[in-house]
Design a protein around this motif. Structure first.
Motif, short mmCIF file in Angstrom:
data_model
loop_
_atom_site.label_atom_id
_atom_site.label_comp_id
_atom_site.label_asym_id
_atom_site.label_seq_id
_atom_site.Cartn_x
_atom_site.Cartn_y
_atom_site.Cartn_z
N ARG A 128 4.47 -0.14 12.40
CA ARG A 128 3.75 -1.16 13.14
C ARG A 128 4.67 -2.30 13.57
NH1 ARG A 128 0.68 2.42 13.17
NH2 ARG A 128 -1.42 2.55 12.30
N ARG B 189 1.36 2.86 1.74
CA ARG B 189 2.17 2.63 0.55
C ARG B 189 1.45 1.72 -0.42
NH1 ARG B 189 7.41 3.84 2.74
NH2 ARG B 189 7.57 2.14 4.19
N LEU B 190 0.81 0.71 0.14
CA LEU B 190 0.12 -0.25 -0.72
C LEU B 190 -0.87 0.46 -1.63
CD1 LEU B 190 -0.72 -3.00 -1.62
CD2 LEU B 190 -2.20 -3.17 0.39
N VAL C 31 -0.40 6.99 10.91
CA VAL C 31 -0.77 6.24 9.72
C VAL C 31 -0.01 4.91 9.66
CG1 VAL C 31 1.00 7.16 8.21
CG2 VAL C 31 -1.19 6.50 7.25
N ASP C 32 -0.61 3.92 9.06
CA ASP C 32 0.08 2.65 8.82
C ASP C 32 0.81 2.72 7.49
OD1 ASP C 32 0.54 0.07 7.72
OD2 ASP C 32 -0.80 -0.79 9.21
N LEU C 33 2.12 2.75 7.57
CA LEU C 33 2.93 2.93 6.36
C LEU C 33 2.68 1.85 5.33
CD1 LEU C 33 6.51 4.13 7.24
CD2 LEU C 33 4.78 5.20 5.83
N GLY C 34 2.52 0.64 5.80
CA GLY C 34 2.30 -0.47 4.87
C GLY C 34 1.06 -0.26 4.04
N ALA C 35 -0.03 0.02 4.72
CA ALA C 35 -1.28 0.22 4.01
C ALA C 35 -1.21 1.45 3.13
CB ALA C 35 -2.42 0.36 5.01
N SER D 6 4.66 4.07 12.71
CA SER D 6 3.90 3.82 11.49
C SER D 6 4.37 2.54 10.79
CB SER D 6 3.96 4.99 10.52
OG SER D 6 5.01 5.84 10.79
N ARG E 164 0.82 3.64 -3.81
CA ARG E 164 1.82 3.19 -4.76
C ARG E 164 3.00 4.14 -4.86
NH1 ARG E 164 -0.15 -1.04 -7.45
NH2 ARG E 164 1.88 -1.02 -8.44
N LEU F 255 -0.16 -6.40 6.17
CA LEU F 255 -1.46 -5.73 6.35
C LEU F 255 -2.55 -6.78 6.55
CD1 LEU F 255 -3.37 -3.39 6.26
CD2 LEU F 255 -3.36 -3.50 3.78
N VAL G 296 8.48 -11.87 -5.80
CA VAL G 296 8.62 -11.95 -4.34
C VAL G 296 7.43 -11.24 -3.72
CG1 VAL G 296 11.13 -12.10 -4.22
CG2 VAL G 296 10.01 -9.88 -4.20
N VAL G 297 7.04 -11.73 -2.57
CA VAL G 297 5.85 -11.22 -1.92
C VAL G 297 6.03 -9.74 -1.54
CG1 VAL G 297 6.57 -11.77 0.41
CG2 VAL G 297 4.14 -11.79 -0.16
N LEU H 170 10.76 5.17 -0.20
CA LEU H 170 11.51 4.20 0.58
C LEU H 170 12.70 3.73 -0.25
CD1 LEU H 170 11.71 2.20 3.00
CD2 LEU H 170 10.44 0.60 1.57
N ARG I 171 13.75 -6.85 -1.80
CA ARG I 171 12.76 -6.53 -2.83
C ARG I 171 11.37 -6.53 -2.25
NH1 ARG I 171 12.80 -10.48 -7.39
NH2 ARG I 171 11.29 -8.98 -8.17
N SER I 172 11.13 -7.35 -1.25
CA SER I 172 9.76 -7.42 -0.74
C SER I 172 9.35 -6.13 -0.04
CB SER I 172 9.55 -8.59 0.20
OG SER I 172 10.71 -9.29 0.44
N TRP I 173 10.31 -5.30 0.25
CA TRP I 173 9.96 -4.00 0.80
C TRP I 173 9.46 -3.06 -0.29
CZ3 TRP I 173 9.71 -2.99 5.88
CH2 TRP I 173 10.44 -3.81 6.75
N ARG I 174 9.64 -3.43 -1.50
CA ARG I 174 9.28 -2.57 -2.64
C ARG I 174 9.92 -1.19 -2.54
NH1 ARG I 174 7.96 -6.82 -4.18
NH2 ARG I 174 5.90 -7.60 -4.77
#
Lengths: 356, 356
Positions: free
Chosen positions: B120, A58-59, A52-56, B118, A62, B59, B51-52, A66, A117-120
């Motif tokens: 990426r 998580r996006l 799985v793509d963690l970024g997607a 994951s 929600r 993604l 922040v972004v 992490l 912070r951008s890692w959320r």
DNA sequence: AGCCTACAATAAAACGTTTCACCAGAATTT
DNA sequence: AAATTCTGGTGAAACGTTTTATTGTAGGCT
């Protein structure tokens, strides 16, 4: 002509002949999926080597799972094992960790905190560079933050730290009991709250022993020189007690360069134990901080905060252990009848600190 | 009743009265944006503390700017500074780093390697647990991988490592020159390629000195006991040479426990230098590995691979430094006329290794 | 036989970005 | 003045997921 792109859930779905939703359901263990479809999906996943793509993920979902960790310096063994323990604990709870080091630089720390912070992240564990951490925490940051090890100037933080004053006091009391008349206390800077607490602990517990403080600074050639001058000056203090990692290294090295022997010329003790201190002969008397426990408590607390449990900020002080070793034997001055202490190993019983 | 959600680019756009596309353009420094609009956007960003979101950003943009690092153990100071240097370098090139530790466990390493996909990452730097790393690398992984420090069994990898054989050989030759008749060589396991290379380097360079190898194992109580038995047995070897970090610690501790003195009872040298080795008296003769340089080269190579430059796999061996210190003085047996070597500091000139 | 329920699978929306195609208006050219 | 090219800005699609609402089908109930 290979499809050389990392496989997506869509490719898995195509290959398994199902919809992407079904693939997602299988992968997330949703119960409503028939065994044969599950098998088809799992086969396709295996064949394609899909992850799985963690970024997607998580996006969309929600849910973060992490946490961020900010330490002043990864090469300090204490922080290294702090991070290592943390990483292990986080893994057990199925969290990922993003670790960054501030390289002992408040400005860089501020930068890292902004960037992280951008890692959320769902939460943060921070060992601050100095007490002014409150000013550096991004204002619009809503995730819970747990501070560790270093004490902030401002109140209102969750904090896991150690019992600096009493632990340093225990060393001072020990030195006093051993009959040392005066002790030179060394530390990087009293502007670091930890060092200040330790110094105050020393003063409170020194008893008849005369104590004096010398600030070395942090990476300060000037301070190093002052230390060397003091150690070349006679009379030497009966004992040296250095209050932090960097200062201990500097002091020990300086003593070796000058040719002073421990405990022949003076006694030596350190706050912050390192592995070599029990390897050398004589061993170095030191305060051992409970790093693993600190990491455990910090993680447990952060986890509680991340899963929504509110409540007032918590401060917890962990108990240090005091390891008495050969570098702080009974003072030669005191033991008039026993002058041959210098080269001997002097084994005292370990005496973990316990208050009152 | 606060809008307590971390601000998104949409909120910024609304507040600035522009479109999200414009906000994105400003944030990414696109040239085609008027100064006043840029100001409006920047103000809004500041006011909201926006922040972004890296996940979303990556993604969509499909540019990773992210590398993964896998090390066997963060608490090993060498790996800690490897990671620390790497982190610094990556930051300079605007890359993020995801660092994980395998806790000295091949199985866990495989797990971490699977999991790290994951994220990426655009590339990976790995210090493998052991030589069988090839079997553990996920098959469908297309990002470039650079191995460091430990040598894989299989060929075909980019590799940055050190000059194990010659460096260990330099120590052996030094011991031989000092007149030691025999040397007991200690290492965790010959199944670790590094250890094997070092041992072979020792054998090749030992000259007249008799050398013998003892494998201690890794976290192996049995091996520790065999070491202790050997050290209690007489005659003692003239010199001890331990080939890795863990073994050095174990050996040094065991010697201290038994009450053997260095270099009085035997000489001692170590592959892998730690900071305390120049602090103690006598200092410990050791091979110092160029960790920072290793990190630099690994990063440079990975960066080249990540930015698309192909080509054959590269192997680079970095030169180690050999620090000769008081733990390996001229052998007492050899120096018939000078018997008082035991307690003295013995200062030899530093002699960085250079082949031929 | 008709109707409702339960179930398995899916289509489509949404997450927060970046990017692409497009558009209005101003500036320039003919 | 009409036609063209810039310019600075925008709407909407797309990235790879998860989730919600929806569909279709099979089985159980009157």
């Amino acid at each position: 002509m290979s499809k050389s792109r990392t496989p997506s859930i869509k490719m898995v779905a195509d290959r398994a002949g199902v919809s992407v939703a079904t693939v997602s359901n299988v992968l997330n263990g949703k119960p409503t999926v028939s065994p044969d479809f599950a098998k088809r999906v799992n086969d396709a996943v295996r064949e394609l080597g899909y992850v799985v793509d963690l970024g997607a993920s998580r996006l969309r979902s929600r849910k973060a799972q992490l946490a961020g960790v900010v330490v002043p310096d990864l090469t300090n063994p204490m922080f290294a094992s702090f991070v290592s323990t943390l990483e292990h604990l986080a893994r057990l709870d199925d969290y990922d960790l993003v670790v960054v080091s501030a390289r002992n630089n408040a400005e860089e720390e501020a930068d890292r905190l902004r960037k992280i912070r951008s890692w959320r992240p769902a939460g943060l564990i921070v060992i601050p560079c100095d007490g002014a951490i409150a000013e550096r925490l991004p204002n619009g940051f809503f995730a819970p933050v747990v501070l560790a090890d270093r004490i902030p100037d401002a109140a209102g933080f969750d904090l896991i730290a150690v019992d600096n004053g009493p632990a340093a006091g225990a060393i001072a009391a020990h030195l006093d009991r051993q009959g040392y008349g005066d002790c030179l206390v060394l530390g990087s800077s009293l502007s670091i709250t930890n060092v200040r607490e330790r110094w105050e602990g020393v003063r409170a517990a020194a008893g008849r022993m005369h104590v004096e403080m010398l600030e070395i600074g942090i990476d300060d050639a000037n301070g190093a020189q002052r230390l060397e001058e003091r150690l070349r000056h006679r009379p030497l203090p009966g004992a040296l007690f250095s209050l932090d990692h960097g200062t201990t290294l500097l002091t020990y090295r300086t003593m070796a360069e000058i040719g002073l022997s421990v405990p022949g010329d003076l006694a030596f003790a350190s706050f912050d134990e390192m592995e070599w201190m029990r390897l050398v002969a004589p061993g170095i008397t030191a305060v051992r901080q409970p790093v693993e426990e600190m990491a455990e408590q910090a993680w447990a607390l952060l986890l509680r905060r991340m899963t929504g449990s509110g409540g007032k900020p918590v401060t917890r002080r962990l108990r240090c252990a005091v390891e008495i070793r050969g570098s702080t034997p009974r003072s030669p001055l005191e033991e008039a009848g026993n002058t041959k202490l210098g080269g001997e190993k002097w084994k005292l019983q370990d005496e973990p600190y316990s208050p009152e």
